[in-house]
Write an enzyme that holds these catalytic residues in place. Structure first.
Site: not given
Length: 253
Positions: A9, A14, A40, A128
């Protein structure tokens, strides 16, 4: 070649985990390609001095679909890791998942894999929502082994369950396999026990427990991985041990 996807998530760590693994693998002598699959486009910034590189989708927007070259989207870090960011759509317009598919297709078209000739490919993927685009590394046959970064927090474990379920569904078709979880500690009381309890339903086991350590923030403040900024630290050794465990759990195709 080992093809490994690291899911988790948003905010679970990560990208920190993946970039430190890339640095550890490079230190071990492997040729590494890290592909960031988060809109991102910041998966690789700790490998590139804290600076974001041009993503595939940004390059397409700037130069047109037929105007970009591999050099526009493929960057090599000081440690020797090849870095790519898939990128995301213009905010409010388009689908991030579809963007990942577009980026993967463009990398193949540009011959990026032939240029890098990696021994290990690491995909850093937001988990997610496991829609078609974000599932691309596993459903498209790009990744062979999937590791999930989680903590003992409820939402992290919820995401881990969804990711593991998606991998198992695609695994039935001969694609990627679920290879376990990496516990990125958040100092939740009885955290390891909570995760192990959840794994009784999710399946799999804890590959490694990564402790919460200020060395991570110290290294990231320098725009570096822990492996590069603090090579003698206990945290660097932790990432090296994780890298060794992943080598033992995966096969070279």
């Amino acid at each position: 070649m080992r093809k490994i996807a690291i899911y988790g998530k948003g905010g679970i760590g990560k990208s920190t985990t993946t970039s430190n693994l890339s640095a550890a693998f490079a230190e071990m002598g492997y040729k590494v390609l890290q592909i960031g699959c988060d809109p991102k486009a910041d998966s690789t910034k700790n490998l590139t001095g804290g600076k974001k590189i041009t993503s595939v989708l940004d390059a397409i927007r700037e130069k047109g679909d037929g105007g970009i070259t591999a050099e526009d989207v493929l960057f090599q870090s000081p440690s020797g890791v090849w870095c790519v960011e898939a990128g995301g759509p213009t905010p409010g317009i388009g689908c991030a998942g579809r963007g990942i598919i577009t980026a993967f297709e463009k990398l193949e078209e540009l011959g990026a894999y032939d240029i890098c000739k990696p021994d290990i490919i690491l995909y850093d993927v937001l988990g997610d929502v496991v829609c078609g685009g974000f599932a691309m590394p596993i459903r498209g046959g790009y990744a062979k082994d999937v590791f999930i970064v989680t903590s003992g927090e409820m939402m992290a474990l919820y995401a881990a369950s969804n990711i593991a379920s998606a991998v198992k569904n695609f695994g039935k078709r001969g694609y990627a396999q679920y290879s376990g979880v990496i516990l990125n500690s958040r100092n939740v009381p009885d955290e390891k026990e909570i995760v192990n309890k959840a794994l009784e339903e999710i399946g799999g086991s804890i590959v490694s427990v990564v402790p919460r350590d200020s060395a991570v923030q110290e290294a990231e403040n320098q725009g570096k991985t822990v492996i590069e900024a603090l090579p003698e630290s206990e945290m660097a050794e932790c990432y090296r041990n994780l890298a060794k465990s992943i080598i033992e759990l995966t096969e070279d195709e």
